[in-house]
Design an enzyme around this catalytic site. Structure first.
Site, short mmCIF file in Angstrom:
data_model
loop_
_atom_site.label_atom_id
_atom_site.label_comp_id
_atom_site.label_asym_id
_atom_site.label_seq_id
_atom_site.Cartn_x
_atom_site.Cartn_y
_atom_site.Cartn_z
N ARG A 198 0.62 -1.31 0.15
CA ARG A 198 -0.37 -0.24 -0.25
C ARG A 198 0.87 1.21 0.18
O ARG A 198 -0.08 2.54 0.00
CB ARG A 198 -0.92 0.03 0.87
CG ARG A 198 -2.44 -1.59 1.08
CD ARG A 198 -2.70 -1.06 1.89
NE ARG A 198 -1.99 -1.57 2.74
CZ ARG A 198 -2.66 -2.52 4.56
NH1 ARG A 198 -4.16 -2.52 4.41
NH2 ARG A 198 -2.09 -2.50 5.75
N GLU A 209 3.03 -8.94 13.74
CA GLU A 209 2.06 -9.40 14.70
C GLU A 209 2.04 -10.78 15.07
O GLU A 209 1.85 -11.36 15.82
CB GLU A 209 0.34 -8.33 14.89
CG GLU A 209 -0.04 -8.53 15.92
CD GLU A 209 -1.71 -8.07 15.67
OE1 GLU A 209 -2.37 -8.24 17.06
OE2 GLU A 209 -1.98 -7.59 14.22
#
Length: 170
Positions: free
Chosen positions: A58, A95
């Site tokens: 992105r 994560e």
């Protein structure tokens, strides 16, 4: 222009409890997208940047048009194994695991002033790795530009000493 109104928030994506900030609705609005890029371009120009870098994927969506708007070169920061030339890499924690980013070894000359652009500042892991790559090549990170900042996460804290610009904060 209120860009927050252009960003769709999707509850419980990608997992329960997460409120995903979807910029695709902003990107679909030509006027809003142009406004966002123009604001980021002003930030980059004020820092006298030589290059714009953006991490996959992105970050490309913002960094490439930002480079075009400022008349500067674009440096893609890719996931491991995606660049054909000699690269420098850095591993970082996600994560749910680990990943690696790479940059072409000849992408930045020592002393070049670089603004890094990405869609979201959250925990700061991806952008910290991108900074390491730029600095390892001798680039000077003169600014970090984001469309969205999640202020309830520690991303900005990890970026002490860097000039951070965000368009929308949650």
């Amino acid at each position: 222009m209120n860009l927050k109104e252009k960003i769709r928030v999707i509850p419980d994506f990608p997992e329960p409890g997460i409120r995903f900030k979807d910029i695709t609705t902003l990107l679909q609005d030509g006027e809003a997208f142009k406004y966002a890029i123009d604001q980021m371009a002003q930030f980059a120009q004020e820092r006298r940047a030589d290059l714009i870098a953006g991490p996959e994927a992105r970050g490309f969506v913002l960094a490439a048009p930002l480079a075009y708007a400022t008349g500067l070169g674009f440096i893609p920061i890719r996931k491991a194994g995606k660049l054909p030339g000699e690269t420098v890499s850095v591993a970082y924690e996600l994560e749910y695991g680990k990943d690696k980013l790479e940059i072409h070894r000849d992408a930045i000359r020592p002393g070049q002033r670089v603004v890094i652009a990405d869609d979201l500042l959250a925990t700061g892991g991806t952008i910290s790795s991108t900074i390491k790559l730029v600095e390892e090549l001798g680039g000077v990170v003169v600014g970090l530009a984001f469309m969205i900042e999640l202020t309830y996460l520690p991303g900005r804290e990890k970026l002490q000493g860097y000039d951070v610009f965000t368009l929308v904060q949650y």
